[in-house]
Design an enzyme around this catalytic site. Structure first.
Site, PDB file in Angstrom:
ATOM      1  N   ASP A   8       0.875  -1.166   0.000  1.00 51.43           N
ATOM      2  CA  ASP A   8       0.000   0.000   0.000  1.00 51.43           C
ATOM      3  C   ASP A   8       0.919   1.226   0.000  1.00 51.43           C
ATOM      4  O   ASP A   8       2.136   1.108   0.181  1.00 51.43           O
ATOM      5  CB  ASP A   8      -0.879  -0.029   1.251  1.00 51.43           C
ATOM      6  CG  ASP A   8      -1.816   1.160   1.344  1.00 51.43           C
ATOM      7  OD1 ASP A   8      -2.409   1.535   0.318  1.00 51.43           O
ATOM      8  OD2 ASP A   8      -1.920   1.721   2.446  1.00 51.43           O
ATOM      9  N   ASP A  10      -0.311   5.074   1.054  1.00 53.59           N
ATOM     10  CA  ASP A  10      -0.669   6.052   2.094  1.00 53.59           C
ATOM     11  C   ASP A  10      -0.692   5.407   3.470  1.00 53.59           C
ATOM     12  O   ASP A  10      -1.396   4.422   3.704  1.00 53.59           O
ATOM     13  CB  ASP A  10      -2.042   6.665   1.791  1.00 53.59           C
ATOM     14  CG  ASP A  10      -2.021   7.507   0.532  1.00 53.59           C
ATOM     15  OD1 ASP A  10      -1.453   8.602   0.569  1.00 53.59           O
ATOM     16  OD2 ASP A  10      -2.558   7.058  -0.500  1.00 53.59           O
ATOM     17  N   ASP A 163      -1.678  -0.902   6.069  1.00 52.88           N
ATOM     18  CA  ASP A 163      -1.819  -0.211   7.347  1.00 52.88           C
ATOM     19  C   ASP A 163      -3.268  -0.042   7.771  1.00 52.88           C
ATOM     20  O   ASP A 163      -3.532   0.471   8.851  1.00 52.88           O
ATOM     21  CB  ASP A 163      -1.164   1.174   7.275  1.00 52.88           C
ATOM     22  CG  ASP A 163      -1.955   2.127   6.405  1.00 52.88           C
ATOM     23  OD1 ASP A 163      -2.028   1.887   5.174  1.00 52.88           O
ATOM     24  OD2 ASP A 163      -2.527   3.093   6.937  1.00 52.88           O
TER      25      ASP A 163
END
Length: 216
Positions: A8, A10, A163
């Site tokens: 990922d 961001d 996250d």
């Protein structure tokens, strides 16, 4: 054998999420409104929630100007962000070892690739699966399915790093091994679907990934 790592962006490579949330808090504070940070944090990782960030504000206020102020606050905060711990070492080590590297992000290409270029990481990645490339973003598995397909690996040969709860669910549904790396904006998310949870990517090594997932 693990052949690919898919990240990922961001909140995982660069903490763009905390500046985003804090920028809304800046605008709320300027107008004397209480700011429910946890409410904003719950929407991280999703692009399809119906959520009005300016609902508490007077109907007479110019929402375009509120958003312009929010963007300026966000930009100022974002420019101070460094790579998250362990990111550069893991990406560099994986690239040197010959593993394929990819991105699977709900953000658009220009955002992800622009920041990676600025940070000197763009050239490490073989494929970018981003918003607009598939019809359904995370938590649907489509971005990860596209990434493994274009990288030419089976899902079980790839490890995803996420996250957010939405990202973990997306990668797990696509059949990848999933490592959750929460940040301060997502540490209250539910990561039960992850195969492994770590505090930072400093806890991750290629040897550990191969030992844990490569023989399965």
């Amino acid at each position: 054998m693990i052949r690919a790592l898919i990240f990922d962006f961001d909140g995982l490579i660069l903490d763009t999420e905390t500046p985003l949330i804090d920028a809304y808090g800046d605008v709320y504070a300027q107008h004397g409104h209480a700011f429910d940070r946890s409410e904003f944090a719950r929407h991280i990782g999703h692009v399809d929630y119906s959520f009005d960030p300016w609902k508490p504000f007077s109907a007479g206020l110019d929402r375009v100007e509120l958003e312009n102020v929010r963007r300026r606050c966000n930009r100022a905060r974002l420019e101070k962000q460094a790579l998250l711990p362990g990111v550069a070492l893991l990406i560099g080590s994986a690239h040197k070892a010959g593993l394929l590297l990819g991105i699977a992000s709900n953000s658009p290409h220009e955002w992800v690739e622009g920041h990676l270029g600025r940070l000197g990481l763009h050239g490490y990645f073989s494929f970018f699966s981003c918003r607009g490339d598939v019809s359904s973003p995370k938590p649907e598995p489509d971005l990860y399915r596209l990434a493994v397909d274009r990288l030419g690996v089976r899902p079980c040969e790839a490890v995803a790093f996420e996250d957010s709860q939405a990202g973990v669910n997306a990668a797990r549904r696509a059949g990848l091994w999933v490592v959750a790396v929460p940040n301060i904006s997502t540490d209250e998310h539910n990561f039960d679907a992850a195969h492994l949870q770590v505090a930072t990517m400093e806890e991750v090594s290629l040897a550990m990934l191969q030992e844990r997932f490569g023989a399965a």
